[in-house]
Write an enzyme that holds these catalytic residues in place. Structure first.
Site, PDB file in Angstrom:
ATOM      1  N   ALA A   1       0.805  -1.226   0.000  1.00 55.61           N
ATOM      2  CA  ALA A   1       0.000   0.000   0.000  1.00 55.61           C
ATOM      3  C   ALA A   1       0.836   1.275   0.000  1.00 55.61           C
ATOM      4  O   ALA A   1       0.291   2.359   0.180  1.00 55.61           O
ATOM      5  CB  ALA A   1      -0.937   0.007   1.211  1.00 55.61           C
TER       6      ALA A   1
ATOM      7  N   GLY B   1       1.171   3.125  -5.903  1.00 56.27           N
ATOM      8  CA  GLY B   1       0.317   2.582  -6.956  1.00 56.27           C
ATOM      9  C   GLY B   1      -1.104   2.260  -6.534  1.00 56.27           C
ATOM     10  O   GLY B   1      -1.738   2.990  -5.766  1.00 56.27           O
ATOM     11  N   ILE B   2      -1.617   1.132  -7.056  1.00 52.21           N
ATOM     12  CA  ILE B   2      -3.000   0.726  -6.797  1.00 52.21           C
ATOM     13  C   ILE B   2      -3.242   0.553  -5.296  1.00 52.21           C
ATOM     14  O   ILE B   2      -4.287   0.947  -4.777  1.00 52.21           O
ATOM     15  CB  ILE B   2      -3.318  -0.589  -7.542  1.00 52.21           C
ATOM     16  CG1 ILE B   2      -3.233  -0.383  -9.056  1.00 52.21           C
ATOM     17  CG2 ILE B   2      -4.704  -1.107  -7.163  1.00 52.21           C
ATOM     18  CD1 ILE B   2      -3.314  -1.676  -9.849  1.00 52.21           C
ATOM     19  N   GLY B   3      -2.282  -0.038  -4.605  1.00 52.41           N
ATOM     20  CA  GLY B   3      -2.442  -0.280  -3.172  1.00 52.41           C
ATOM     21  C   GLY B   3      -2.609   1.003  -2.383  1.00 52.41           C
ATOM     22  O   GLY B   3      -3.478   1.106  -1.511  1.00 52.41           O
TER      23      GLY B   3
ATOM     24  N   SER C   1      -4.658 -10.586 -12.608  1.00 48.70           N
ATOM     25  CA  SER C   1      -4.290  -9.799 -13.779  1.00 48.70           C
ATOM     26  C   SER C   1      -4.837 -10.471 -15.025  1.00 48.70           C
ATOM     27  O   SER C   1      -5.069 -11.688 -15.040  1.00 48.70           O
ATOM     28  CB  SER C   1      -2.761  -9.694 -13.882  1.00 48.70           C
ATOM     29  OG  SER C   1      -2.358  -9.280 -15.169  1.00 48.70           O
TER      30      SER C   1
ATOM     31  N   TYR D   1       5.154 -14.931 -14.172  1.00 52.44           N
ATOM     32  CA  TYR D   1       4.172 -13.946 -13.714  1.00 52.44           C
ATOM     33  C   TYR D   1       2.759 -14.443 -14.002  1.00 52.44           C
ATOM     34  O   TYR D   1       1.874 -14.397 -13.130  1.00 52.44           O
ATOM     35  CB  TYR D   1       4.410 -12.608 -14.408  1.00 52.44           C
ATOM     36  CG  TYR D   1       3.413 -11.529 -14.020  1.00 52.44           C
ATOM     37  CD1 TYR D   1       3.377 -11.026 -12.726  1.00 52.44           C
ATOM     38  CD2 TYR D   1       2.510 -11.021 -14.947  1.00 52.44           C
ATOM     39  CE1 TYR D   1       2.460 -10.049 -12.358  1.00 52.44           C
ATOM     40  CE2 TYR D   1       1.594 -10.049 -14.599  1.00 52.44           C
ATOM     41  CZ  TYR D   1       1.578  -9.553 -13.303  1.00 52.44           C
ATOM     42  OH  TYR D   1       0.663  -8.586 -12.952  1.00 52.44           O
TER      43      TYR D   1
END
Length: 298
Positions: A28, A31-33, A156, A181
């Site tokens: 967190a 980015g997204i977090g 993803s 990945y």
């Protein structure tokens, strides 16, 4: 250009409040977090930023408290590449938190050169899947105690290319960054599916999320040609705040409108790959993961 972008990237909003709720968001600090944590804090939730880099985690907490009036956020150390660190983090949570309503398994590494975790697992499988699998296992009692609660696993679009290489999870034989990945992101979908079957009756729901193509630091291991291409189409990529929409959607949307074990993208239910719907593979991955971690999770 803006009209094209608005067609490709749907907007979403919700006024649901989360006072009295506690959330953990891994990764967190950026980015997204970070955007997910900021949004939940803005709704009144207490948010724990679970970060490997504590300097950046504490800076993220300061940023959120500056931008969100009355935000209740705190940074805690968590290295998903080290099972000892995961244990210490969980111990800290049990010692300091009475409830946990949302566990958002957001952190991840992408397409990095071959490396191993502290415990010897291939890095992408170890962090993206095993680390979050173990963290969820350790925090499940608190999630059950706090039910209704939710586990949200970030996957993803790359999971569509994934295959679980049970005969080479270590990546020793033929490591490829993209293949590793994709495998780890497929593992997120399969883990979510199997987890939901085991915890629905306990009041713990589980959802997997595809955030979409987002302009974040996770692309840092891409080769120069791909980095250059990413910059060229950056205006078509989601911002981190837009990338957080579906995680937040799965956090605040009424349970009756969601399907536990489901796969979500663009703030709506979606269909995962055929491999992501293979119950036999999900069950085998669960058993193998428990064996690798030396845990019993029935």
């Amino acid at each position: 250009m803006q009209a094209l972008r608005s067609q490709l990237i749907p907007q979403w909003s919700s006024d649901v409040r989360l006072e009295g709720k506690t959330a953990i968001v891994t990764g967190a600090n950026v980015g997204i977090g970070k955007e997910t944590a900021k949004d939940l804090a803005g709704r009144g939730a207490r948010v724990i930023l679970a970060c490997r880099d504590m300097a950046r985690g504490e800076q993220a907490a300061r940023d959120i408290m500056r931008e969100v009036k009355g935000a209740k956020v705190v940074a805690r150390h968590l290295d998903l590449a080290d099972t000892k660190s995961i244990c210490l983090f969980a111990e800290n949570i049990y010692n300091n938190e009475k409830t946990l309503h949302f566990l958002i398994n957001n952190a991840g590494v992408a397409m990095c050169p071959y490396a191993t975790t502290v415990d010897g697992y291939e890095m992408q499988f170890g962090v993206n899947h095993l680390g979050h699998f173990f963290l969820t296992f350790l925090l499940l009692d608190l999630l059950k105690h706090s039910a209704p609660s939710r586990v949200i696993n970030l996957s993803s679009l790359a999971h569509n290319m994934g295959k679980i290489q049970f005969d080479d999870l270590s990546g020793d034989r033929a490591y490829h960054p993209v293949r590793a990945y994709a495998q780890s992101k497929l593992a997120n979908v399969l883990f979510t599916s199997e987890l939901s079957k085991r915890t629905e009756a306990l009041g713990v729901m589980a959802y997997s999320v595809d955030p979409g193509m987002v302009n974040t630091e996770i692309t840092r291991h891409l080769g120069r040609p791909l980095v250059a291409m990413t910059k060229t189409i950056a205006f078509l990529l989601k911002t981190p705040a837009e990338g957080a929409y579906t995680s937040i959607y799965c956090t605040v949307t009424p349970e009756s409108q969601l399907l536990t074990g489901g796969y979500y993208k663009d703030c709506a239910g979606a269909e995962s790959s055929r491999a992501g719907q293979d119950d036999g593979t999900a069950l085998k991955l669960w058993a193998v993961s428990c064996h690798m971690l030396g845990i019993r999770w029935r």
